[in-house]
Design a protein around this motif. Structure first.
Motif, PDB file in Angstrom:
ATOM      1  N   LEU A 162      10.305   7.518   2.428  1.00  0.00           N
ATOM      2  CA  LEU A 162       9.268   7.761   1.426  1.00  0.00           C
ATOM      3  C   LEU A 162       9.411   9.153   0.815  1.00  0.00           C
ATOM      4  O   LEU A 162       9.270   9.330  -0.391  1.00  0.00           O
ATOM      5  N   LYS A 163       9.698  10.143   1.647  1.00  0.00           N
ATOM      6  CA  LYS A 163       9.866  11.509   1.145  1.00  0.00           C
ATOM      7  C   LYS A 163      11.048  11.602   0.194  1.00  0.00           C
ATOM      8  O   LYS A 163      10.977  12.288  -0.826  1.00  0.00           O
ATOM      9  N   GLU A 164      12.132  10.912   0.513  1.00  0.00           N
ATOM     10  CA  GLU A 164      13.309  10.928  -0.354  1.00  0.00           C
ATOM     11  C   GLU A 164      12.997  10.300  -1.717  1.00  0.00           C
ATOM     12  O   GLU A 164      13.352  10.848  -2.756  1.00  0.00           O
ATOM     13  N   VAL A 165      12.333   9.152  -1.700  1.00  0.00           N
ATOM     14  CA  VAL A 165      11.988   8.469  -2.947  1.00  0.00           C
ATOM     15  C   VAL A 165      11.000   9.315  -3.751  1.00  0.00           C
ATOM     16  O   VAL A 165      11.148   9.477  -4.969  1.00  0.00           O
ATOM     17  N   ALA A 166      10.004   9.860  -3.074  1.00  0.00           N
ATOM     18  CA  ALA A 166       9.002  10.686  -3.758  1.00  0.00           C
ATOM     19  C   ALA A 166       9.655  11.898  -4.416  1.00  0.00           C
ATOM     20  O   ALA A 166       9.338  12.243  -5.561  1.00  0.00           O
ATOM     21  N   ASN A 172       1.838  10.805  -1.067  1.00  0.00           N
ATOM     22  CA  ASN A 172       0.552  10.137  -1.283  1.00  0.00           C
ATOM     23  C   ASN A 172       0.537   9.417  -2.630  1.00  0.00           C
ATOM     24  O   ASN A 172       0.105   8.263  -2.720  1.00  0.00           O
ATOM     25  N   ASN A 173       0.997  10.096  -3.672  1.00  0.00           N
ATOM     26  CA  ASN A 173       0.998   9.471  -4.994  1.00  0.00           C
ATOM     27  C   ASN A 173       1.950   8.285  -5.022  1.00  0.00           C
ATOM     28  O   ASN A 173       1.637   7.246  -5.613  1.00  0.00           O
ATOM     29  N   LEU A 174       3.097   8.408  -4.398  1.00  0.00           N
ATOM     30  CA  LEU A 174       4.050   7.301  -4.334  1.00  0.00           C
ATOM     31  C   LEU A 174       3.415   6.099  -3.653  1.00  0.00           C
ATOM     32  O   LEU A 174       3.526   4.967  -4.138  1.00  0.00           O
ATOM     33  N   VAL A 225       0.986   4.346  -5.954  1.00  0.00           N
ATOM     34  CA  VAL A 225       1.684   3.540  -6.959  1.00  0.00           C
ATOM     35  C   VAL A 225       2.216   2.252  -6.335  1.00  0.00           C
ATOM     36  O   VAL A 225       2.058   1.163  -6.895  1.00  0.00           O
ATOM     37  N   ILE A 226       2.826   2.362  -5.174  1.00  0.00           N
ATOM     38  CA  ILE A 226       3.376   1.181  -4.489  1.00  0.00           C
ATOM     39  C   ILE A 226       2.273   0.173  -4.196  1.00  0.00           C
ATOM     40  O   ILE A 226       2.423  -1.025  -4.461  1.00  0.00           O
ATOM     41  N   ILE A 227       1.155   0.649  -3.661  1.00  0.00           N
ATOM     42  CA  ILE A 227       0.050  -0.243  -3.314  1.00  0.00           C
ATOM     43  C   ILE A 227      -0.555  -0.859  -4.569  1.00  0.00           C
ATOM     44  O   ILE A 227      -0.832  -2.069  -4.609  1.00  0.00           O
ATOM     45  N   ASP A 228      -0.755  -0.055  -5.586  1.00  0.00           N
ATOM     46  CA  ASP A 228      -1.321  -0.562  -6.837  1.00  0.00           C
ATOM     47  C   ASP A 228      -0.425  -1.641  -7.441  1.00  0.00           C
ATOM     48  O   ASP A 228      -0.911  -2.708  -7.846  1.00  0.00           O
ATOM     49  N   GLU A 229       0.882  -1.401  -7.494  1.00  0.00           N
ATOM     50  CA  GLU A 229       1.811  -2.387  -8.053  1.00  0.00           C
ATOM     51  C   GLU A 229       1.799  -3.672  -7.228  1.00  0.00           C
ATOM     52  O   GLU A 229       1.820  -4.770  -7.784  1.00  0.00           O
TER      53      GLU A 229
END
Length: 45
Positions: A19-23, A31-33, A36-40
């Motif tokens: 997650l840290k790498e993608v963020a 947290n923002n990532l 977005v993942i949950i919302d999508e």
């Protein structure tokens, strides 16, 4: 703006590292990532 409620998650260390790498690549916080993942995901339901 929508009120936000804080939640805590227990995730495996390997997942946190990914997650840290993608963020970082997306110039987001973890947290923002996750938001977005949950919302999508929920939009697809």
């Amino acid at each position: 703006m929508t009120d936000k409620i804080q939640v805590n998650l227990r995730l495996p260390q390997e997942v946190i590292v990914q997650l840290k790498e993608v963020a970082k690549k997306q110039k987001r916080s973890v947290n923002n990532l996750l938001e977005v993942i949950i919302d999508e995901y929920l939009q697809k339901q």
